[in-house]
Design an enzyme around this catalytic site. Structure first.
Site, short mmCIF file in Angstrom:
data_model
loop_
_atom_site.label_atom_id
_atom_site.label_comp_id
_atom_site.label_asym_id
_atom_site.label_seq_id
_atom_site.Cartn_x
_atom_site.Cartn_y
_atom_site.Cartn_z
N GLU A 31 0.81 -1.47 0.16
CA GLU A 31 0.04 -0.37 -0.10
C GLU A 31 1.08 1.02 -0.06
O GLU A 31 1.69 0.88 0.39
CB GLU A 31 -0.58 -0.01 1.03
CG GLU A 31 -1.20 1.28 0.89
CD GLU A 31 -3.04 1.30 2.24
OE1 GLU A 31 -3.09 0.32 2.75
OE2 GLU A 31 -3.93 2.58 1.90
N CYS A 62 -6.92 1.16 2.21
CA CYS A 62 -7.91 2.09 2.08
C CYS A 62 -7.88 2.91 1.57
O CYS A 62 -8.80 3.78 0.82
CB CYS A 62 -7.78 3.03 3.75
SG CYS A 62 -8.35 2.21 4.59
N ASN A 76 -12.69 -3.19 0.24
CA ASN A 76 -11.38 -3.24 1.63
C ASN A 76 -12.31 -3.01 2.39
O ASN A 76 -12.33 -1.86 2.72
CB ASN A 76 -10.05 -2.54 1.01
CG ASN A 76 -9.35 -2.20 2.21
OD1 ASN A 76 -8.60 -3.13 2.53
ND2 ASN A 76 -9.30 -0.80 2.80
N GLU A 77 -12.18 -4.34 2.92
CA GLU A 77 -12.68 -3.72 5.04
C GLU A 77 -13.56 -2.87 4.71
O GLU A 77 -14.10 -2.01 5.81
CB GLU A 77 -11.05 -3.58 5.74
CG GLU A 77 -10.83 -2.60 5.95
CD GLU A 77 -9.93 -2.09 6.56
OE1 GLU A 77 -9.50 -1.57 7.70
OE2 GLU A 77 -9.03 -3.34 7.54
O1 AHR Z 1 -3.10 -1.55 6.56
C1 AHR Z 1 -2.98 -0.28 6.53
C2 AHR Z 1 -4.55 -0.24 6.73
O2 AHR Z 1 -5.27 -1.12 7.74
C3 AHR Z 1 -4.84 -0.93 4.90
O3 AHR Z 1 -5.00 0.70 4.55
C4 AHR Z 1 -6.49 -0.92 5.87
O4 AHR Z 1 -6.62 -1.47 5.46
C5 AHR Z 1 -6.14 -1.27 6.78
O5 AHR Z 1 -7.14 -0.70 8.21
#
Ligand code: AHR
Length: 653
Positions: free
Chosen positions: A43, A244, A375-376
């Site tokens: 990321e 995120c 994503n989550e």
């Molecule tokens: O890995 C850091 C963050 O943790 C990511 O962006 C998110 O998916 C999670 O909350």
């Protein structure tokens, strides 16, 4: 003191007398495990991309920084005017008649006395090495005045020129100019200077400097040492571009893959929700190329048509607050964008997007197998509706693609349950679980997947890390992860993939800790946790072998996993001792007639509070030695250790 010595000698005697028997069963009862089990999650967080893995040395090369990125940033951040040798110049930002519609700003250098110019400080200094060559490129346009040739100069901090290239006098229309500069001296805090030899107003944009030595020498490539550290993890897959970052801070901030391909000057830059800026120089072509270079399957993740539920909290409320869904009127185009991604990655060069891939320099398909959707996310009605639309469209058009769904931010709770419910209803092949928990949680949950229903979706543990006190990446946290990973291997029939998160953190620039690999402009600092990931990934197997550990009072902190790598025939035994005492073990390899006597033992052991950082004089790393194995052998697992024993197969002889 005497008492402690006597006690330890006494315990040592008992220990030697009573090894715990670990029996690995070769014949029946084993199971196939996922070939894609251990991978990585990238990321652009903690300056992981610009100023990190992406080898560009110039910061804010396109003059696209804005106060939306960071309140104190603007189009000229990281740039200043210089007036050596009596030159005179001022600098401003221009936004009329831009280079192209994606590139909204440029620098206007007004030179009243020849010799004025601009200087870029890089991302906290530009690292230059004597004898190395650097590719310079810039777009320029003479707006008025006579103008003259340009001089691009590498300087050290003292202002000494340590390399130079001359560029012709710019035209009155935008044109790209290139040169190569060889550094004559080392500098860790170098700068790039562009001087105008004539007077007048000069527009400059996309001023870029790359070392020729990038990973695999790729143009627009990756920082060689950092990319190599990632490659050394031998990841079976790579998830990108986040996190995120994927669903974004508001609908306008979602990561849109089409903005990140093609010539870099045409890519759409945007605010990074981790409070900085993304140039998209490290875009989808570069991600896919890197995956191919390191033998990892690409796992791009697209937003499920909703933005992050935390939108508006980190920096700007301008984009809306909380999770929002794309308007339904925009969903058909958004779904097409996801389908186009698959065509871009895998389609023939005669297809619209396959042709774009070829135009980007990669006519061969990338053999994309996985696509993540979401994503989550909070599992709201807005999410459900949009996820279903995207999922069904991908499934209908590309049944060959394995979709990875999402089950919320936590390992249990409302979103987790609701996410699994959707997965059950739709038959989503894989779902993405996330957890950042203390080491104890990992140790308490070693059996998490033992009871998972094999008829439901497979699991991708897309983000996990044991967070020790003060978020320090200690040996204790690394061993908790190692113990947990033995459980992932044991359940490698249902756990399809797993990746530690996050991967990269630039020291002094982290927004999230811990990370797997820390770095500065000049150093790469792998954590102890990195070596755990590496030991598992480099010693992956495709068949899990049942293993029993005899019950004793002393082996509470022991976790084991045995796998077979059918290509080599090797048996690989992982032993994690999270206890504070050594564990004497008798290893029995039942039914392993064809295994050789010699084996390789790799051990990571030490003080549980140990951390590898810049100041560590001797970082904790695994040590490898040859041992004599056989079908029965004794081994003492050191206190606080991970051991991998790789017993060679005769079959390959
Ligand atoms: O890995 C850091 C963050 O943790 C990511 O962006 C998110 O998916 C999670 O909350």
């Amino acid at each position: 003191m005497l008492f402690a010595l006597a006690l330890s000698a006494f315990l040592g005697t008992i220990a030697r007398a009573e090894p715990t028997t670990v029996t690995v069963q070769f014949g029946a009862g084993g199971k196939a495990i996922s070939p894609d089990l251990f991978g990585i999650f990238f990321e652009d967080l903690n300056d992981a991309a610009d100023g990190g893995l992406y080898a560009e040395l110039v910061q804010n090369r396109s003059f696209e920084y804005t106060a939306d990125d960071r309140t104190d940033w603007h189009a000229l951040t990281a740039w200043e005017t210089v007036t050596p040798e009596g030159g005179e110049a001022t600098l401003a930002a221009g936004d009329m008649e831009t280079l192209n519609p994606s590139n909204l700003h440029y620098a206007v250098l007004s030179v009243t006395k020849a010799g004025g110019g601009i200087r870029n400080e890089g991302f906290g200094g530009i690292v230059l090495r004597a004898g190395e060559k650097y590719d310079l490129s810039l777009f320029a346009r003479q707006l008025d005045g006579a103008g003259g040739p340009l001089v691009a100069r590498l300087e050290n901090k003292a202002g000494e020129a340590i390399g130079e290239a001359r560029l012709p006098k710019p035209d009155p229309t935008w044109k790209k100019y290139t040169g190569t500069i060889e550094a004559k001296k080392d500098a860790d805090d170098g700068r790039l200077v562009v001087l105008a030899e004539g007077t007048g107003k000069l527009a400059l944009d996309v001023v870029s400097l790359f070392p020729q030595k990038t990973f695999r020498n790729r143009p627009n490539g990756l920082r060689a040492d950092l990319a190599q550290a990632i490659a050394d993890l031998k990841p079976k897959f790579m998830r990108f571009p986040g996190g995120c970052l994927v669903h974004g801070d508001g609908l306008g901030n979602m990561y849109r893959w089409k903005n990140t391909i093609g010539p870099v000057e045409q890519r759409v830059e945007q605010r990074n929700l981790w409070s900085y800026h993304q140039t998209a120089g490290l875009g989808y072509m570069e991600f896919f190329q890197f995956c191919e270079d390191v033998g990892a399957k690409p796992l791009p993740v697209v937003a499920a048509g909703v933005c992050c539920q935390n939108s508006g909290q980190r920096l700007s409320k301008k984009w809306g607050i909380g999770q929002r869904g794309l308007p339904m009127s925009e969903m058909p185009a958004y779904i097409q964008e996801v389908l186009d991604l698959i065509e871009w990655a895998n389609g023939p060069t005669t297809s619209t997007w396959g042709a774009q891939r070829a135009a980007g320099g990669h006519p061969e398909p990338f053999h994309l197998q996985y696509v993540g959707i979401g994503n989550e996310d909070r599992i709201t009605p807005a999410f459900r509706e949009r996820f279903r639309m995207i999922y069904e469209a991908v499934k209908a058009k590309h049944p060959e693609i394995t979709v990875v769904g999402t089950v919320g931010p936590f390992p249990d709770g409302e979103d987790f349950d609701a996410g699994w419910k959707i997965a059950d209803e739709l038959g989503v092949p894989v779902v993405d679980e996330h957890y950042y928990k203390p080491p104890k949680w990992f140790l308490d949950n070693l059996a998490r997947y033992d009871g998972y229903d094999r008829k439901r979706s497979n699991v991708y543990v897309g983000e996990y890390a044991a967070h020790d006190e003060k978020k320090r990446p200690t040996l204790r946290s690394a061993l908790a992860e190692a113990a947990y990973m033995t459980g992932l291997e044991r359940n490698g029939d249902v756990v399809r993939m797993a990746s530690y998160a996050p991967l990269l953190g630039k020291l002094g620039r982290t927004k999230w800790d811990p990370n797997l690999i820390y770095f500065t402009n000049t150093r790469v600092v792998p954590t102890i946790n990195y070596y755990v990931q590496q030991m598992f990934s480099a010693n992956a197997g495709d068949r899990w072998l049942p293993t029993t550990v005899a019950e004793t009072t002393r082996n509470a902190g022991l976790a084991t996993s045995a796998v077979r790598a059918s290509k080599s025939g090797d048996l690989i035994l992982k032993l994690v001792n999270t206890g504070a005492s050594p564990q004497p073990l008798r290893i029995e390899l039942a039914g392993a007639g064809e295994l050789a006597q010699d084996a390789l033992k790799t051990v990571l052991a030490g003080d549980p509070t140990a951390v590898n950082d810049l100041k560590t004089p001797k970082p904790l790393v695994p040590e490898t030695a040859t041992i004599t194995a056989g079908t029965t052998f004794d081994y003492e697992a050191p206190a606080n250790s991970l051991t991998v024993i790789r017993v060679k197969s005769h079959a390959a002889d």
